[in-house]
Design a protein around this motif. Sequence first.
Motif: not given
Length: 172
Positions: A60-63, A70-76, A113-117
Amino acid sequence: MTIKPIIIIPDPLLRQVSKPVERVDSDLTHLIDDMLDTMYDAPGIGLAAVQVAVPRRLLVIDVSKEGEDKQPLVFINPEIIRSSEDRSVYEEGCLSIPDYYAEVERPATVTVKHLDRLGKEQLTEADGLLATCLQHEIDHLNGVLFIDHISRLKREMVIKKFSKAAKSKVTV
């Protein structure tokens, strides 16, 4: 949600390669929410699942800047599929190496390349701080720490300091 303890060096789990996430389900969503709460509480801008003792390819990232929403990002199962020849240098720190910072040079832009939540495949093109953070967190999934990108002498000094601190916390 739950704030999880963050493991710190020299914990050997931080050197393990994380296993892929096999399915996006309610357990994973719960872990994502716990990781976001843990990251915000720390406070940090990125957190890999292995840092909360779950060796799975999830981060998880939030820059977003202080004062912004907040702008949370999820990378699976994130995978860097392209990185630039251009380089950038940022002073990096790590929640698993508290209070230590060093300048690290990395590719300036990456495509991940990733999956989102929700489990949908995504391509994220990143530059600046987000590109650095993604590379830092993906390194965690591969058992690599940001101190592996600095001189051997500095790295050994950091590891020695944290190993000594860990031994002094152990009671017999």
